[in-house]
Design an enzyme around this catalytic site. Sequence first.
Site, PDB file in Angstrom:
ATOM      1  N   ASP A   1      13.903  -0.705   0.184  1.00  0.00           N
ATOM      2  CA  ASP A   1      13.204  -0.497  -1.080  1.00  0.00           C
ATOM      3  C   ASP A   1      13.022  -1.859  -1.740  1.00  0.00           C
ATOM      4  OD1 ASP A   1      12.527  -0.005  -3.701  1.00  0.00           O
ATOM      5  OD2 ASP A   1      13.998   1.595  -3.987  1.00  0.00           O
TER       6      ASP A   1
ATOM      7  N   GLY B   1       2.917   4.941  -5.731  1.00  0.00           N
ATOM      8  CA  GLY B   1       3.583   4.242  -4.633  1.00  0.00           C
ATOM      9  C   GLY B   1       4.494   3.107  -5.085  1.00  0.00           C
ATOM     10  N   VAL B   2       4.376   1.996  -4.372  1.00  0.00           N
ATOM     11  CA  VAL B   2       5.275   0.868  -4.635  1.00  0.00           C
ATOM     12  C   VAL B   2       5.027   0.305  -6.039  1.00  0.00           C
ATOM     13  CG1 VAL B   2       3.814  -0.901  -3.523  1.00  0.00           C
ATOM     14  CG2 VAL B   2       6.282  -1.192  -3.582  1.00  0.00           C
ATOM     15  N   ASP B   3       3.790   0.353  -6.488  1.00  0.00           N
ATOM     16  CA  ASP B   3       3.424  -0.129  -7.825  1.00  0.00           C
ATOM     17  C   ASP B   3       4.205   0.637  -8.902  1.00  0.00           C
ATOM     18  OD1 ASP B   3       2.005  -1.476  -9.760  1.00  0.00           O
ATOM     19  OD2 ASP B   3       0.156  -0.326  -9.524  1.00  0.00           O
TER      20      ASP B   3
ATOM     21  N   SER C   1      -1.778  -2.194   0.866  1.00  0.00           N
ATOM     22  CA  SER C   1      -2.989  -1.394   1.186  1.00  0.00           C
ATOM     23  C   SER C   1      -2.800  -0.285   2.218  1.00  0.00           C
ATOM     24  CB  SER C   1      -4.155  -2.288   1.654  1.00  0.00           C
ATOM     25  OG  SER C   1      -4.744  -2.927   0.567  1.00  0.00           O
ATOM     26  N   THR C   2      -1.599  -0.138   2.774  1.00  0.00           N
ATOM     27  CA  THR C   2      -1.471   0.848   3.869  1.00  0.00           C
ATOM     28  C   THR C   2      -0.992   2.220   3.398  1.00  0.00           C
ATOM     29  OG1 THR C   2       0.792   0.222   4.415  1.00  0.00           O
ATOM     30  CG2 THR C   2      -0.979  -0.976   5.542  1.00  0.00           C
ATOM     31  N   GLY C   3      -0.828   2.379   2.078  1.00  0.00           N
ATOM     32  CA  GLY C   3      -0.425   3.685   1.542  1.00  0.00           C
ATOM     33  C   GLY C   3      -1.669   4.418   1.068  1.00  0.00           C
TER      34      GLY C   3
ATOM     35  N   TYR D   1      -4.271   3.339  -0.147  1.00  0.00           N
ATOM     36  CA  TYR D   1      -5.534   2.636   0.129  1.00  0.00           C
ATOM     37  C   TYR D   1      -5.957   2.742   1.595  1.00  0.00           C
ATOM     38  CZ  TYR D   1      -5.636   0.648  -4.621  1.00  0.00           C
ATOM     39  OH  TYR D   1      -5.696   0.484  -5.981  1.00  0.00           O
TER      40      TYR D   1
HETATM   41  P1  ADP Z   1      -1.565   0.724  -1.606  1.00  0.00           P
HETATM   42  O1  ADP Z   1      -2.208   1.411  -2.777  1.00  0.00           O
HETATM   43  O2  ADP Z   1      -1.767  -0.788  -1.633  1.00  0.00           O
HETATM   44  O3  ADP Z   1      -1.923   1.370  -0.312  1.00  0.00           O
HETATM   45  P2  ADP Z   1       1.035   2.104  -1.741  1.00  0.00           P
HETATM   46  O4  ADP Z   1       2.091   1.886  -2.756  1.00  0.00           O
HETATM   47  O5  ADP Z   1       0.335   3.420  -1.756  1.00  0.00           O
HETATM   48  O6  ADP Z   1       0.005   0.868  -1.895  1.00  0.00           O
HETATM   49  O7  ADP Z   1       1.618   1.861  -0.291  1.00  0.00           O
HETATM   50  C1  ADP Z   1       1.898   0.600   0.245  1.00  0.00           C
HETATM   51  C2  ADP Z   1       3.158   0.669   1.067  1.00  0.00           C
HETATM   52  O8  ADP Z   1       4.283   0.573   0.210  1.00  0.00           O
HETATM   53  C3  ADP Z   1       3.333   1.963   1.863  1.00  0.00           C
HETATM   54  O9  ADP Z   1       3.767   1.630   3.181  1.00  0.00           O
HETATM   55  C4  ADP Z   1       4.454   2.669   1.111  1.00  0.00           C
HETATM   56  O10 ADP Z   1       5.251   3.489   1.975  1.00  0.00           O
HETATM   57  C5  ADP Z   1       5.263   1.493   0.635  1.00  0.00           C
HETATM   58  N1  ADP Z   1       6.227   1.720  -0.460  1.00  0.00           N
HETATM   59  C6  ADP Z   1       6.265   2.713  -1.393  1.00  0.00           C
HETATM   60  N2  ADP Z   1       7.333   2.536  -2.194  1.00  0.00           N
HETATM   61  C7  ADP Z   1       7.992   1.417  -1.764  1.00  0.00           C
HETATM   62  C8  ADP Z   1       9.176   0.728  -2.156  1.00  0.00           C
HETATM   63  N3  ADP Z   1       9.920   1.141  -3.197  1.00  0.00           N
HETATM   64  N4  ADP Z   1       9.561  -0.390  -1.441  1.00  0.00           N
HETATM   65  C9  ADP Z   1       8.810  -0.825  -0.405  1.00  0.00           C
HETATM   66  N5  ADP Z   1       7.681  -0.226   0.015  1.00  0.00           N
HETATM   67  C10 ADP Z   1       7.275   0.884  -0.651  1.00  0.00           C
END
Ligand code: ADP
Length: 186
Positions: free
Chosen positions: A12, A34-36, A119-121, A123
């Site tokens: 994480d 997501g991560v944001d 970008s792999t979530g 997006y």
């Molecule tokens: P994007 O909109 O750029 O695609 P996302 O957040 O949807 O971003 O996904 C990008 C990646 O971050 C995905 O592989 C997702 O599984 C991952 N992710 C989500 N939460 C976390 C976290 N807390 N730490 C690391 N990676 C994460």
Amino acid sequence: MTDKSIQVILGDITKCKADAVVNAANTTLLGGLGVDGAIHRAAGMGLFWECLRLGGCKIGQARITGGHRLPAEFIIHTPGPKWKGGRRGEVLLLESCYRSSLALAEEHGCRSVAFPSISTGSYHFPLDQAAEIAVRAISEFLQCSRYVKEVRMVCFDPVAERAYREALKKRNSKEEQVHGRCIRKA
Ligand code: ADP
């Protein structure tokens, strides 16, 4: 490059103790899914207010803030491209996310930087291709960086982890081949 490294870890990113962690942001910089969302929740409202003053960021560019409640000193925010089939400049834009983020980390004297899989979530950028782009952009940057020495790809699930490990393995064997050719020429 012997004192520099790229690591792939499962974890994480909000818990990461790097000098800078990178956020796969959106262009508003005000938080999202997501991560944001995870980074904004963990860092707290102080991050939101600091981001509000930045006034957004274009896709492929990056902005830096303090780490607020994260263990990292800085957060670097970069909006990645949405996948639209691959003919809308997505590759160059994703490369630019990694380069712009690393340039900001270098400017701020960071030694270690942690990236999520940009970008792999939501997006939908194809994972294997994104991993290859990330590893290439990072390893090219590390060849000339002065401060940045350690870059971690923090993957949230084993599928992403495998893709980045594979991309790194391919990149390392390619670099060995190039290096081997140089030695033979010399
Ligand atoms: P994007 O909109 O750029 O695609 P996302 O957040 O949807 O971003 O996904 C990008 C990646 O971050 C995905 O592989 C997702 O599984 C991952 N992710 C989500 N939460 C976390 C976290 N807390 N730490 C690391 N990676 C994460």
